[in-house]
Design a protein around this motif. Structure first.
Motif, short mmCIF file in Angstrom:
data_model
loop_
_atom_site.label_atom_id
_atom_site.label_comp_id
_atom_site.label_asym_id
_atom_site.label_seq_id
_atom_site.Cartn_x
_atom_site.Cartn_y
_atom_site.Cartn_z
N HIS A 4 7.28 -1.86 -9.72
CA HIS A 4 6.01 -2.34 -9.16
C HIS A 4 5.79 -3.83 -9.41
CE1 HIS A 4 4.90 1.79 -8.25
NE2 HIS A 4 5.09 2.13 -9.50
N LYS A 24 3.72 -5.72 -6.67
CA LYS A 24 2.27 -5.55 -6.60
C LYS A 24 1.52 -6.45 -7.57
CE LYS A 24 2.42 -0.69 -5.17
NZ LYS A 24 2.00 0.70 -5.50
N HIS A 37 -1.34 -12.49 -3.75
CA HIS A 37 -0.86 -11.12 -3.66
C HIS A 37 0.23 -11.05 -2.59
CE1 HIS A 37 -4.26 -9.54 -6.08
NE2 HIS A 37 -4.91 -10.55 -5.53
N SER A 62 2.71 -8.78 -0.20
CA SER A 62 2.72 -7.45 0.41
C SER A 62 3.80 -7.39 1.48
CB SER A 62 1.36 -7.13 1.03
OG SER A 62 1.03 -8.09 2.04
N TRP A 64 10.55 -6.82 -1.66
CA TRP A 64 9.18 -7.06 -2.10
C TRP A 64 9.15 -7.77 -3.46
CZ3 TRP A 64 5.04 -2.56 -2.34
CH2 TRP A 64 3.77 -3.12 -2.49
#
Length: 220
Positions: A22, A25, A89, A91, A104
């Motif tokens: 993650h 994120k 952020h 995405s 990502w």
């Protein structure tokens, strides 16, 4: 078939499932004086890459401007960023897609390195270990060269790339500074190739606190 086992009782190597990190994120905190934006690349300069049956366009670049300079990194078309309350952020369009998910975290890590580089810069420390090993930084006109003396029959002379500053606080240390982390570490690796650390006496060129495990010399 293994002895003492049956087909239904073979022990697996691991009983836990792989978990994503993650990283993509995690928001990136913008430091004072740093701005981040997205620019479109004209179609005639756009590159593409193919993964199996999927083709992705590299038609975007993430632009980071800070007190120390500007850095641009090319990303696929499915990567996007948003700035909210001083944080960036990252995405992607479809997080369930394998290829988008793999890019990502990479895009986020590159953007984070660029934010740090344009505000504080990146540093690589090159250390020479060995009797008589020394490094000097000399300027010839507008070009800077690094001279490395490591016991070879000649003294290698390496040109310092643009955007990187090289200084030598003492004969066995070389400091490399720049805003692009990849270029700084790449130049440090180029110098390391001149004399890689050998495993018996530990002599050679080390980068950023690198260590090796010494071996015992065979006695015939």
């Amino acid at each position: 078939m293994l002895k003492g086992t049956t087909l239904g009782c073979i022990r697996q190597f691991s009983s836990t499932l792989a978990k994503p990190s993650h990283i993509g994120k995690a928001p990136i905190r913008l430091l004072p004086g740093v701005e981040c934006s997205v620019e479109r690349i004209p179609f005639e300069f756009t590159k593409s890459f193919t993964k199996k049956r999927h083709t992705f366009q590299l038609n975007k670049q993430l632009v980071v401007r800070g007190p120390m300079g500007t850095l641009k990194s090319v990303v696929p078309d499915f990567v996007d960023i948003s700035v909210d309350n001083g944080a960036v952020h990252v995405s992607v369009e479809d997080p369930s897609n394998k290829y988008q998910r793999s890019s990502w975290g990479t895009s986020r890590a590159i953007l984070h390195n660029n934010v740090i580089g344009t505000s504080e810069g990146h540093l690589a420390i090159v250390k020479l270990v060995g009797t008589g090993y020394r490094v000097t930084v000399e300027k010839e006109g507008e070009t800077t060269f690094v001279h490395v003396k490591v016991g070879l029959p000649y003294i290698p002379k390496v040109k310092v790339p643009a955007g990187i500053e090289a200084t030598s606080p003492n004969p066995s240390r070389l400091l490399l500074q720049g805003i692009d982390k990849q270029q700084v570490n790449l130049f440090a690796a180029t110098i390391r190739k001149i004399k890689k650390p050998e495993p018996y006496k530990g002599k050679g060129i080390y980068v950023n606190g690198e260590t090796i495990q010494l071996k015992q010399k065979r006695i015939k």
